[in-house]
Design an enzyme around this catalytic site. Structure first.
Site, PDB file in Angstrom:
ATOM      1  N   ASP A 167       0.788  -1.232   0.000  1.00 17.64           N
ATOM      2  CA  ASP A 167       0.000   0.000   0.000  1.00 17.64           C
ATOM      3  C   ASP A 167       0.822   1.285   0.000  1.00 17.64           C
ATOM      4  O   ASP A 167       0.327   2.340  -0.369  1.00 17.64           O
ATOM      5  CB  ASP A 167      -0.950   0.018   1.215  1.00 17.64           C
ATOM      6  CG  ASP A 167      -0.212  -0.202   2.536  1.00 17.64           C
ATOM      7  OD1 ASP A 167       1.018  -0.311   2.521  1.00 17.64           O
ATOM      8  OD2 ASP A 167      -0.881  -0.273   3.588  1.00 17.64           O
ATOM      9  N   HIS A 168       2.078   1.209   0.413  1.00 21.20           N
ATOM     10  CA  HIS A 168       2.870   2.442   0.540  1.00 21.20           C
ATOM     11  C   HIS A 168       3.553   2.830  -0.765  1.00 21.20           C
ATOM     12  O   HIS A 168       3.443   3.944  -1.241  1.00 21.20           O
ATOM     13  CB  HIS A 168       3.941   2.269   1.618  1.00 21.20           C
ATOM     14  CG  HIS A 168       3.438   2.428   3.015  1.00 21.20           C
ATOM     15  ND1 HIS A 168       2.485   1.623   3.562  1.00 21.20           N
ATOM     16  CD2 HIS A 168       3.774   3.311   3.988  1.00 21.20           C
ATOM     17  CE1 HIS A 168       2.248   2.004   4.814  1.00 21.20           C
ATOM     18  NE2 HIS A 168       3.015   3.026   5.088  1.00 21.20           N
ATOM     19  N   ASP A 171       4.086  -1.300  11.223  1.00 26.71           N
ATOM     20  CA  ASP A 171       3.589   0.031  10.915  1.00 26.71           C
ATOM     21  C   ASP A 171       2.981   0.596  12.197  1.00 26.71           C
ATOM     22  O   ASP A 171       2.222  -0.093  12.884  1.00 26.71           O
ATOM     23  CB  ASP A 171       2.529  -0.028   9.812  1.00 26.71           C
ATOM     24  CG  ASP A 171       2.246   1.364   9.297  1.00 26.71           C
ATOM     25  OD1 ASP A 171       2.783   1.726   8.237  1.00 26.71           O
ATOM     26  OD2 ASP A 171       1.515   2.106   9.979  1.00 26.71           O
ATOM     27  N   ARG A 188      -0.583  12.643  10.441  1.00 23.99           N
ATOM     28  CA  ARG A 188       0.711  13.268  10.754  1.00 23.99           C
ATOM     29  C   ARG A 188       0.922  14.498   9.903  1.00 23.99           C
ATOM     30  O   ARG A 188       0.668  14.452   8.689  1.00 23.99           O
ATOM     31  CB  ARG A 188       1.861  12.280  10.507  1.00 23.99           C
ATOM     32  CG  ARG A 188       1.840  11.176  11.501  1.00 23.99           C
ATOM     33  CD  ARG A 188       3.031  10.250  11.418  1.00 23.99           C
ATOM     34  NE  ARG A 188       2.940   9.339  12.552  1.00 23.99           N
ATOM     35  CZ  ARG A 188       3.294   8.064  12.524  1.00 23.99           C
ATOM     36  NH1 ARG A 188       3.790   7.527  11.428  1.00 23.99           N
ATOM     37  NH2 ARG A 188       3.156   7.330  13.600  1.00 23.99           N
ATOM     38  N   SER A 230       6.785   7.000  13.186  1.00 25.30           N
ATOM     39  CA  SER A 230       6.610   5.708  12.524  1.00 25.30           C
ATOM     40  C   SER A 230       7.390   4.583  13.196  1.00 25.30           C
ATOM     41  O   SER A 230       8.242   4.808  14.045  1.00 25.30           O
ATOM     42  CB  SER A 230       7.008   5.833  11.060  1.00 25.30           C
ATOM     43  OG  SER A 230       8.261   5.251  10.846  1.00 25.30           O
ATOM     44  N   ARG A 268       9.292   2.626  11.413  1.00 25.30           N
ATOM     45  CA  ARG A 268      10.318   2.208  10.446  1.00 25.30           C
ATOM     46  C   ARG A 268      11.640   1.893  11.128  1.00 25.30           C
ATOM     47  O   ARG A 268      12.269   2.746  11.743  1.00 25.30           O
ATOM     48  CB  ARG A 268      10.478   3.257   9.335  1.00 25.30           C
ATOM     49  CG  ARG A 268      10.958   4.609   9.768  1.00 25.30           C
ATOM     50  CD  ARG A 268      10.860   5.619   8.634  1.00 25.30           C
ATOM     51  NE  ARG A 268       9.472   5.981   8.391  1.00 25.30           N
ATOM     52  CZ  ARG A 268       9.055   7.198   8.037  1.00 25.30           C
ATOM     53  NH1 ARG A 268       9.924   8.169   7.836  1.00 25.30           N
ATOM     54  NH2 ARG A 268       7.778   7.463   7.845  1.00 25.30           N
TER      55      ARG A 268
HETATM   56  C1  MIC Z   1       4.020   6.375   8.398  1.00 26.12           C
HETATM   57  O1  MIC Z   1       2.842   6.673   8.458  1.00 26.12           O
HETATM   58  O2  MIC Z   1       4.942   7.109   8.803  1.00 26.12           O
HETATM   59  C2  MIC Z   1       4.393   5.040   7.800  1.00 26.12           C
HETATM   60  C3  MIC Z   1       5.033   5.293   6.502  1.00 26.12           C
HETATM   61  O3  MIC Z   1       3.236   4.277   7.595  1.00 26.12           O
HETATM   62  C4  MIC Z   1       5.328   4.328   8.794  1.00 26.12           C
HETATM   63  C5  MIC Z   1       5.911   3.083   8.296  1.00 26.12           C
HETATM   64  C6  MIC Z   1       7.060   3.297   7.361  1.00 26.12           C
HETATM   65  O4  MIC Z   1       7.876   4.195   7.573  1.00 26.12           O
HETATM   66  O5  MIC Z   1       7.174   2.530   6.406  1.00 26.12           O
HETATM   67  C7  MIC Z   1       4.671   4.015  10.140  1.00 26.12           C
HETATM   68  O6  MIC Z   1       3.755   4.694  10.534  1.00 26.12           O
HETATM   69  O7  MIC Z   1       5.159   3.132  10.858  1.00 26.12           O
HETATM   70 FE1  SF4 Z   2      -0.093   4.754   5.172  1.00 24.57          FE
HETATM   71 FE2  SF4 Z   2       1.236   5.439   7.393  1.00 24.57          FE
HETATM   72 FE3  SF4 Z   2      -0.281   7.204   6.092  1.00 24.57          FE
HETATM   73 FE4  SF4 Z   2      -1.435   5.245   7.368  1.00 24.57          FE
HETATM   74  S1  SF4 Z   2      -0.209   6.873   8.266  1.00 24.57           S
HETATM   75  S2  SF4 Z   2      -1.947   5.954   5.313  1.00 24.57           S
HETATM   76  S3  SF4 Z   2      -0.008   3.576   7.054  1.00 24.57           S
HETATM   77  S4  SF4 Z   2       1.588   6.236   5.337  1.00 24.57           S
END
Ligand code: MIC
Ligand code: SF4
Length: 643
Positions: A64-65, A119, A379, A535, A537
């Site tokens: 999905d990313h 995630d 965010r 996140s 990550r």
């Molecule tokens: C995000 O919302 O920051 C992400 C991208 O979903 C991350 C995961 C990632 O960095 O791949 C998260 O929330 O953990």
């Molecule tokens: Fe995707 Fe992270 Fe955004 Fe949720 S917050 S939509 S998991 S990038």
């Protein structure tokens, strides 16, 4: 004494340790999920553990990313994840099927089950009564292999919901209110449990909007009871058999209680650049906006988009505004298409995107220079949208939709009477984009398809006895993982290529960091409070590991990032006396001695500043297991020693 809902689920899953607040417990994990941006690494780590088939009740790999596919990298990684999933017993959600958290809620999340996901918004499943945690990829790999997931036995905070939301006030406004009250640090060490009469007035997707953004509180997770509304949701998803009722005992004792009267809430917005910078829409006033984005794992459910369609019906998006809409899942998208709401959205001039994270993680739709963008996401960290000087406001779908028409931030309560938009009696169920794994027999012949973007990942070394290194970077409070390891369209495709990613480490704070750190070979990073929020990550630890960061010394850590540092074998240290933070400058040379001996003995580490002659004490709030992981050189090395 009665138990909280949290304690009931936790205690039923403890396989190591005792349910004592503040001490570490190992939990049996029933379900796991990964997404592609963290999944490639998680599956490489799973492969490195040498386990044939996952041992969980259900593991799902979502794509999905990274769906822009502006080069071969993403498609190769999708193919890799698909083949690993098939071979190792994991369900594979194909690109186009939707956002992991929305999909997991619809199709797999079960009340009372534990779930960990690579995630940070995995707690979305808390809306259905699942105890769901965001975790680093390596922790997910270990759980897929049947290993326990370790958390600090939390304090439980009760959010008592009273009253009922007024028309045009949304679940998003509830969690924004909680963020205003508790701040982005307020949830650290806590599980947030929602209780009270107001719970009954919220649908499961609304509850999930609230638990989703519990991640922004820094909470370990958030959870709602499982009640008749949960049963109804599961029934409409064709999964009534997954229902069990779950709630706290009437005499349960909480560590803290706050009350939010839903009837008193008004539309709110989180102003740039932090999800807790919350103000009423009316107080911010009618600021001119350039962009509106509706979607993300926070607000892209059927109900959300039906309300948006209602507001946009017969209207045209303001000439100065670009409106982008990404439905959360194929189920939502398909239902909007069948009932005509999609036609309404298209007719209004909305730019319809595929069901994916998209603009939420900077994968396209970056705003114009100094642009003001209203987003229904979770965010609004500096730079995350892909435009460094943009101002992002987090709002409800209702506020977003009406503002897209007026061209200025607008309170949806001005819209007059609100129509009742009901949950469907039956969701459209078509799991044709979820590929089941091969049978154990067939799995032997499944070939793993690796593309050239997959590079080796760094393996930590056991923590040495002495570290003498320069403070390569000093940063302030609330540094996010988006600062440490930015994402976005240019960088995200390289999540399986740590050497390439490393060029961008800390680029938001200092574009020279990566080069300097690499040249020095070893370094220390100094930071403020709530370091590593955001996140899950693990790249925010693996990349510093690759660049030679040996220790991170801060006022306090965010939960998942601290675990990721331990898993990567990097020392996560905190100042014993926070005032010492001011005595260290970037460029100072620090020396720490007797590290292994002190860690074993549980004694503070003494840090000598060779530049100024000062000495400081650093502490580490590490469990016995975390210490062993560090001494073994990270979780992968540790896990091998355990088998
Ligand atoms: C995000 O919302 O920051 C992400 C991208 O979903 C991350 C995961 C990632 O960095 O791949 C998260 O929330 O953990
Ligand atoms: Fe995707 Fe992270 Fe955004 Fe949720 S917050 S939509 S998991 S990038």
């Amino acid at each position: 004494m009665g138990k909280t809902l949290t304690e009931k689920i936790l205690d039923a899953h403890i396989v190591d340790g005792k349910p004592v607040k503040g001490s570490e417990v190992g939990l049996k994990i029933d379900q796991t999920l990964t997404q592609d941006a963290t999944g490639t690494m998680a599956y490489l780590e799973f492969e490195a553990m040498g386990i044939d088939r996952v041992k969980t009740e259900r593991s799902v790999a979502y794509i999905d990313h990274n769906t822009l596919q502006s080069g071969f990298e993403n498609a190769d990684d999708h193919r890799f994840i698909g083949s690993v999933a098939k071979k190792h017993g994991i369900y594979f959600s194909r690109p186009g099927n939707g956002i992991c958290h929305q999909l997991h809620l619809e199709r797999f999340a079960i009340p009372g089950k534990t779930l960990i996901g690579s995630d940070s918004h995995t707690p979305t499943a808390g809306g259905i009564g699942s105890l769901a945690f965001g975790a680093g990829g390596l922790d997910v790999a270990v759980a897929m292999g049947g290993g326990a997931y370790y958390i600090t036995y939390p304090n439980v905070v009760m959010v008592n919901l009273t009253g009922k939301l007024r028309p045009w006030v949304a679940a998003k406004d509830v969690i924004l209110k909680v963020l205003e009250i508790l701040s982005v640090k307020g949830g650290v060490g806590n599980i947030i449990e929602y209780c009270g009469e107001g719970v009954k007035t919220l649908s499961v997707p609304e509850r999930s909007t609230i638990t989703n953004m519990g991640a922004e509180l820094g909470a370990t997770t958030s959870v709602f009871p499982s009640d008749e509304i949960t049963r109804e949701f599961l029934k409409t998803q064709g999964r009534e058999e997954d229902y069990i009722p779950l709630s706290a005992d009437p005499d349960a004792v909480y560590d803290k209680e706050i009350t939010v009267n839903l009837s008193e809430l008004e539309p709110l917005a989180a102003c740039p650049h932090s999800p807790d910078n919350v103000k009423p829409v009316d107080e911010i006033g009618a600021i001119k906006i350039d962009q509106v984005c509706i979607g993300s794992c926070t607000n892209s459910s059927y109900l959300d988009l039906m309300r948006v369609a209602h507001i946009l019906k017969g209207k045209t998006v303001h000439p100065d505004v670009s409106l982008a809409i990404a439905p959360g899942s194929k189920q939502v998208f398909n239902m909007l298409a069948e009932n005509g709401a999609l036609a309404t959205l298209i007719a209004s001039g909305a730019r319809i995107l595929e069901c994916a994270c998209g603009p939420c993680i900077g994968m396209g739709q970056s705003p114009n220079s100094k642009g003001i963008s209203l987003r229904t996401f979770n965010r609004n960290f500096l730079g995350r949208s892909g435009t460094a000087d943009a101002g992002i406001y987090l709002v409800s779908p209702e506020t977003a939709a009406i503002s897209a028409i007026t061209g200025v931030l607008t309170n949806p309560m001005t819209l007059g009477e609100m129509p009742e938009i009901k949950m469907p009696e039956q969701f459209l169920i078509n799991d044709n984009m979820i590929v089941p794994p091969a049978s154990p027999e067939e799995a032997k012949d499944v070939e793993i398809l690796r593309g050239p973007n997959i590079k080796e990942f760094p393996i930590a070394e056991p923590v040495g006895d002495t570290i003498t290194a320069d403070v390569m970077l000093k940063v302030e409070d609330n540094i996010t993982t988006d600062h440490i390891m930015p994402a976005g369209a240019k960088i995200l495709p390289y999540r399986s290529n740590i050497p390439y990613l490393s060029q961008y480490c800390f680029a938001v704070c200092d574009t020279t960091f990566a080069e300097r750190a690499k040249a020095a070979g070893k370094s220390i990073v100094v930071g403020g409070a709530n370091y590593g929020q955001g996140s899950s990550r693990e790249h925010a630890a693996l990349v510093p590991l690759y660049l030679g960061v040996k220790a991170v010394l801060v006022k306090s850590f965010a939960r998942i990032h601290r675990s990721n540092l331990v898993n990567a074998g990097i020392l996560p240290l905190t100042f014993k006396d926070e005032a010492d933070y001011d005595k260290i400058s970037q460029g100072d040379s620090l020396s720490i001695e007797n590290i292994r001996e002190s860690i074993v003995a549980g004694k503070p580490l003494v840090m000598k500043n060779l530049t100024t002659g000062d000495s400081y004490e650093a502490v580490y709030d590490l469990s016995g297991r975390a210490k062993e992981i560090l001494l073994a050189g990270g979780l992968l090395n540790y896990t091998k020693t355990q088998n």
